[in-house]
Motif scaffolding. Structure first.
Motif, PDB file in Angstrom:
ATOM      1  N   GLN A   1      27.257  42.808  79.235  1.00 55.42           N
ATOM      2  CA  GLN A   1      28.178  43.399  78.270  1.00 55.42           C
ATOM      3  C   GLN A   1      28.212  44.890  78.585  1.00 55.42           C
ATOM      4  O   GLN A   1      27.148  45.542  78.539  1.00 55.42           O
ATOM      5  N   ARG A   2      29.368  45.417  78.900  1.00 51.80           N
ATOM      6  CA  ARG A   2      29.486  46.822  79.324  1.00 51.80           C
ATOM      7  C   ARG A   2      28.388  47.191  80.331  1.00 51.80           C
ATOM      8  O   ARG A   2      27.671  48.178  80.186  1.00 51.80           O
ATOM      9  N   PHE A   3      28.188  46.341  81.301  1.00 53.08           N
ATOM     10  CA  PHE A   3      27.219  46.543  82.401  1.00 53.08           C
ATOM     11  C   PHE A   3      25.759  46.447  81.976  1.00 53.08           C
ATOM     12  O   PHE A   3      24.863  46.664  82.772  1.00 53.08           O
ATOM     13  N   GLY A   4      25.493  46.160  80.699  1.00 52.07           N
ATOM     14  CA  GLY A   4      24.110  46.055  80.242  1.00 52.07           C
ATOM     15  C   GLY A   4      23.803  44.643  79.779  1.00 52.07           C
ATOM     16  O   GLY A   4      24.647  43.743  79.836  1.00 52.07           O
ATOM     17  N   HIS A   5      22.566  44.443  79.296  1.00 52.39           N
ATOM     18  CA  HIS A   5      22.164  43.125  78.822  1.00 52.39           C
ATOM     19  C   HIS A   5      22.881  42.775  77.519  1.00 52.39           C
ATOM     20  O   HIS A   5      22.928  43.586  76.594  1.00 52.39           O
ATOM     21  N   ASN A   6      23.402  41.566  77.440  1.00 50.27           N
ATOM     22  CA  ASN A   6      23.993  41.080  76.194  1.00 50.27           C
ATOM     23  C   ASN A   6      22.908  40.228  75.523  1.00 50.27           C
ATOM     24  O   ASN A   6      22.755  39.039  75.802  1.00 50.27           O
ATOM     25  N   LEU A   7      22.148  40.859  74.645  1.00 52.09           N
ATOM     26  CA  LEU A   7      20.967  40.178  74.091  1.00 52.09           C
ATOM     27  C   LEU A   7      21.320  38.970  73.230  1.00 52.09           C
ATOM     28  O   LEU A   7      20.583  37.989  73.201  1.00 52.09           O
ATOM     29  N   LYS A   8      22.465  39.051  72.539  1.00 50.70           N
ATOM     30  CA  LYS A   8      22.869  37.894  71.711  1.00 50.70           C
ATOM     31  C   LYS A   8      23.129  36.693  72.616  1.00 50.70           C
ATOM     32  O   LYS A   8      22.669  35.575  72.357  1.00 50.70           O
ATOM     33  N   ALA A   9      23.855  36.932  73.702  1.00 44.52           N
ATOM     34  CA  ALA A   9      24.160  35.837  74.637  1.00 44.52           C
ATOM     35  C   ALA A   9      22.890  35.357  75.336  1.00 44.52           C
ATOM     36  O   ALA A   9      22.733  34.159  75.619  1.00 44.52           O
ATOM     37  N   MET A  10      21.955  36.263  75.581  1.00 45.61           N
ATOM     38  CA  MET A  10      20.703  35.854  76.239  1.00 45.61           C
ATOM     39  C   MET A  10      19.878  34.986  75.285  1.00 45.61           C
ATOM     40  O   MET A  10      19.243  34.011  75.685  1.00 45.61           O
ATOM     41  N   SER A  11      19.906  35.345  74.022  1.00 45.80           N
ATOM     42  CA  SER A  11      19.206  34.571  73.011  1.00 45.80           C
ATOM     43  C   SER A  11      19.788  33.145  72.941  1.00 45.80           C
ATOM     44  O   SER A  11      19.053  32.150  72.897  1.00 45.80           O
ATOM     45  N   GLN A  12      21.112  33.096  72.997  1.00 48.82           N
ATOM     46  CA  GLN A  12      21.798  31.795  72.989  1.00 48.82           C
ATOM     47  C   GLN A  12      21.412  30.977  74.230  1.00 48.82           C
ATOM     48  O   GLN A  12      21.158  29.768  74.140  1.00 48.82           O
ATOM     49  N   ALA A  13      21.326  31.656  75.376  1.00 42.69           N
ATOM     50  CA  ALA A  13      20.974  30.960  76.628  1.00 42.69           C
ATOM     51  C   ALA A  13      19.575  30.358  76.525  1.00 42.69           C
ATOM     52  O   ALA A  13      19.326  29.246  77.009  1.00 42.69           O
ATOM     53  N   VAL A  14      18.659  31.071  75.892  1.00 40.10           N
ATOM     54  CA  VAL A  14      17.290  30.555  75.721  1.00 40.10           C
ATOM     55  C   VAL A  14      17.331  29.321  74.819  1.00 40.10           C
ATOM     56  O   VAL A  14      16.695  28.304  75.104  1.00 40.10           O
ATOM     57  N   GLN A  15      18.124  29.439  73.758  1.00 37.07           N
ATOM     58  CA  GLN A  15      18.244  28.294  72.832  1.00 37.07           C
ATOM     59  C   GLN A  15      18.844  27.073  73.525  1.00 37.07           C
ATOM     60  O   GLN A  15      18.399  25.942  73.335  1.00 37.07           O
ATOM     61  N   ASP A  16      19.869  27.324  74.350  1.00 34.99           N
ATOM     62  CA  ASP A  16      20.567  26.228  75.028  1.00 34.99           C
ATOM     63  C   ASP A  16      19.732  25.597  76.134  1.00 34.99           C
ATOM     64  O   ASP A  16      20.040  24.508  76.603  1.00 34.99           O
ATOM     65  N   ASN A  17      18.723  26.321  76.599  1.00 39.39           N
ATOM     66  CA  ASN A  17      17.898  25.818  77.704  1.00 39.39           C
ATOM     67  C   ASN A  17      16.430  25.796  77.281  1.00 39.39           C
ATOM     68  O   ASN A  17      15.669  26.733  77.568  1.00 39.39           O
ATOM     69  N   PRO A  18      16.020  24.728  76.644  1.00 38.80           N
ATOM     70  CA  PRO A  18      14.647  24.671  76.117  1.00 38.80           C
ATOM     71  C   PRO A  18      13.581  24.704  77.209  1.00 38.80           C
ATOM     72  O   PRO A  18      12.405  24.888  76.898  1.00 38.80           O
ATOM     73  N   ASN A  19      13.999  24.546  78.463  1.00 41.60           N
ATOM     74  CA  ASN A  19      13.027  24.645  79.570  1.00 41.60           C
ATOM     75  C   ASN A  19      12.825  26.097  80.043  1.00 41.60           C
ATOM     76  O   ASN A  19      12.155  26.340  81.051  1.00 41.60           O
ATOM     77  N   THR A  20      13.397  27.063  79.309  1.00 42.36           N
ATOM     78  CA  THR A  20      13.216  28.473  79.699  1.00 42.36           C
ATOM     79  C   THR A  20      11.750  28.869  79.560  1.00 42.36           C
ATOM     80  O   THR A  20      11.134  28.638  78.518  1.00 42.36           O
ATOM     81  N   LYS A  21      11.215  29.484  80.612  1.00 43.82           N
ATOM     82  CA  LYS A  21       9.826  29.947  80.562  1.00 43.82           C
ATOM     83  C   LYS A  21       9.718  31.467  80.518  1.00 43.82           C
ATOM     84  O   LYS A  21       8.797  32.014  79.921  1.00 43.82           O
ATOM     85  N   ILE A  22      10.657  32.124  81.203  1.00 47.85           N
ATOM     86  CA  ILE A  22      10.615  33.598  81.246  1.00 47.85           C
ATOM     87  C   ILE A  22      12.014  34.160  81.027  1.00 47.85           C
ATOM     88  O   ILE A  22      12.996  33.625  81.551  1.00 47.85           O
ATOM     89  N   VAL A  23      12.077  35.245  80.245  1.00 48.19           N
ATOM     90  CA  VAL A  23      13.302  36.045  80.185  1.00 48.19           C
ATOM     91  C   VAL A  23      12.947  37.405  80.782  1.00 48.19           C
ATOM     92  O   VAL A  23      11.979  38.031  80.346  1.00 48.19           O
ATOM     93  N   PHE A  24      13.682  37.815  81.800  1.00 42.75           N
ATOM     94  CA  PHE A  24      13.449  39.136  82.384  1.00 42.75           C
ATOM     95  C   PHE A  24      14.457  40.127  81.806  1.00 42.75           C
ATOM     96  O   PHE A  24      15.667  39.858  81.791  1.00 42.75           O
ATOM     97  N   ILE A  25      13.950  41.265  81.356  1.00 39.80           N
ATOM     98  CA  ILE A  25      14.826  42.317  80.837  1.00 39.80           C
ATOM     99  C   ILE A  25      14.429  43.643  81.484  1.00 39.80           C
ATOM    100  O   ILE A  25      13.279  44.082  81.348  1.00 39.80           O
ATOM    101  N   ALA A  26      15.346  44.247  82.205  1.00 37.21           N
ATOM    102  CA  ALA A  26      15.058  45.552  82.811  1.00 37.21           C
ATOM    103  C   ALA A  26      15.609  46.635  81.885  1.00 37.21           C
ATOM    104  O   ALA A  26      16.787  46.648  81.567  1.00 37.21           O
ATOM    105  N   ASN A  27      14.725  47.532  81.452  1.00 42.64           N
ATOM    106  CA  ASN A  27      15.124  48.548  80.476  1.00 42.64           C
ATOM    107  C   ASN A  27      14.406  49.861  80.778  1.00 42.64           C
ATOM    108  O   ASN A  27      13.200  49.937  80.564  1.00 42.64           O
TER     109      ASN A  27
END
Ligand SMILES: Cc1ncc(COP(=O)(O)O)c(C=O)c1O
Length: 380
Positions: free
Chosen positions: A149-175
């Motif tokens: 989102q505007r070249f940065g992390h879209n945290l709402k969409a990332m949260s949704q992606a984690v929810q949609d993929n229960p096999n998620t083990k790691i979320v990487f966030i560069a900040n």
């Protein structure tokens, strides 16, 4: 380095652990100065391609490194006792919450190897650090790239992606994020972490934290056991050539990572240099001030040249250089800069072919960059 796609038949009858390894493209590093000199015969080279500190490192490091030279036949302290003590004081954590790495890349790799298997997923943002999708491929896991989102992390969409993929083990966030330089709001990030299941690790990659102290999310460690903060001595501390990074985590996670890492993953010289560098915070303060001043100057120059850029919170800036009317592309500008001894980073590997990432240099480096860029853009 020129590389071609590797296929299963090239290796046959050998087979890699996972098919996804065949799809891995080698990590593209910034062109070394020596290579440019060899290829184009240019001797006066300015390298603004790898987000290194143009001021070098603290003078205290030279002394610490010299002291180690008589000891090179001896293995380093595999536990990095003194560096961990210094990092524990500096970050207000216990030493048993720290894992040392051969650069922070080593820690990202150790994290993936410790937690991610072939049935798992890793979530990261579009335009985030290119190593994250590579780690998913290395582990034979699913890499889930969430549109930026505007070249940065879209945290709402990332949260949704984690929810949609229960096999998620790691979320990487560069900040702040590399290569876009964007930074996340503290409140928004806390909200994101609070919403992620405690079985998912949130890795906060703070490689550029010294340039943006407001992005320091150390406080989240006390609140959430699934948060890991990864930092490096390669950027503001000026020790990229020595390879030292560290991770702050819960005691249990550090215990696991310390079992997976190579026993002597940080060299004797690296340990001593990092401890000396950490002790010189005046150097870091000076680094930040010069970077800020030069960043403002570069922004003005890009404005004057009519080039778009993304506001950056780190020591590099992403500039849009496609000039369609005049048939000028980022690739052609990159090449022309190289031929005149200025190395910057093209961003094709990030899916940003019209952009270049430029590390903020010293005043004279930046002046050379802008003069060269101006001459390329105004050439008939
Ligand atoms: C966001 C980010 N993380 C990690 C790294 C790895 O740095 P190092 O392995 O030198 O610590 C980099 C280097 O470019 C980076 O930009």
């Amino acid at each position: 380095m020129q590389t071609t796609q590797l296929t299963a038949s090239d290796l046959s009858p050998l087979t890699p652990a996972y098919d996804s390894i065949l799809a891995l493209a080698p990590y593209q590093t910034g062109k070394p100065i020596e290579e440019l000199t060899r290829e184009y015969g240019v001797s006066d080279v300015v390298k603004l391609a790898s987000n290194e500190n143009p001021m070098g490192c603290s003078p205290r490091v030279t002394l610490a490194v010299t002291e180690q030279l008589g000891q090179l036949s001896r293995y380093p302290d595999g536990n990095g006792y003194y560096l961990k003590q210094a990092l524990a004081d500096f970050n207000d954590v216990n030493a048993n919450q720290i894992t040392l790495g051969n650069g922070s890349d080593d820690l990202l790799d150790i994290l993936a190897r410790s937690f991610v298997g072939a049935d798992d997923a890793i979530v990261y943002s579009q335009y985030a650090f290119v190593v994250y999708p590579m780690l998913a491929k290395m582990q034979g896991a699913t890499g889930i790239e969430v549109p930026a989102q505007r070249f940065g992390h879209n945290l709402k969409a990332m949260s949704q992606a984690v929810q949609d993929n229960p096999n998620t083990k790691i979320v990487f966030i560069a900040n702040p994020n590399n290569p876009t330089g964007t930074q996340l709001e503290k409140k928004e990030l806390r909200q994101f972490v609070a919403g992620v299941p405690s079985s998912v690790l949130v890795v906060l990659d703070e490689a550029y934290i010294e340039y943006s102290p407001e992005s320091n999310n150390r406080a989240l460690l006390d609140e959430f056991d699934n948060v890991i903060i990864v930092r490096t001595f390669s950027k503001a501390y000026g020790l990229a050539g020595l390879r030292v990074g560290y991770a702050l985590s819960s005691v249990a996670v550090a215990d696991l990572l310390n079992r997976i890492r190579q026993p002597f993953n940080v060299s004797r010289v690296g340990l001593a240099a990092a401890a000396a560098a950490l002790a010189d915070q005046d150097f870091i303060e000076k680094t930040r001030l010069i970077n800020d001043e030069q960043m403002r100057w570069l922004e003005k120059q890009f404005d004057a040249l009519g080039l778009g850029f993304v506001k950056s919170h780190a020591n590099f800036i992403m500039v849009e250089v496609q000039v369609e009317m005049e048939d000028i592309t980022a690739a052609s500008i990159h090449q022309a800069l190289l031929e005149q001894g200025v190395i910057v980073r093209p961003l094709d590997a990030y899916g940003l072919p019209n952009w270049l990432r430029i590390t903020v240099g010293l005043a004279e480096d930046n002046l050379r960059l802008i003069d060269t860029l101006r001459s390329i853009l105004t050439e008939d």
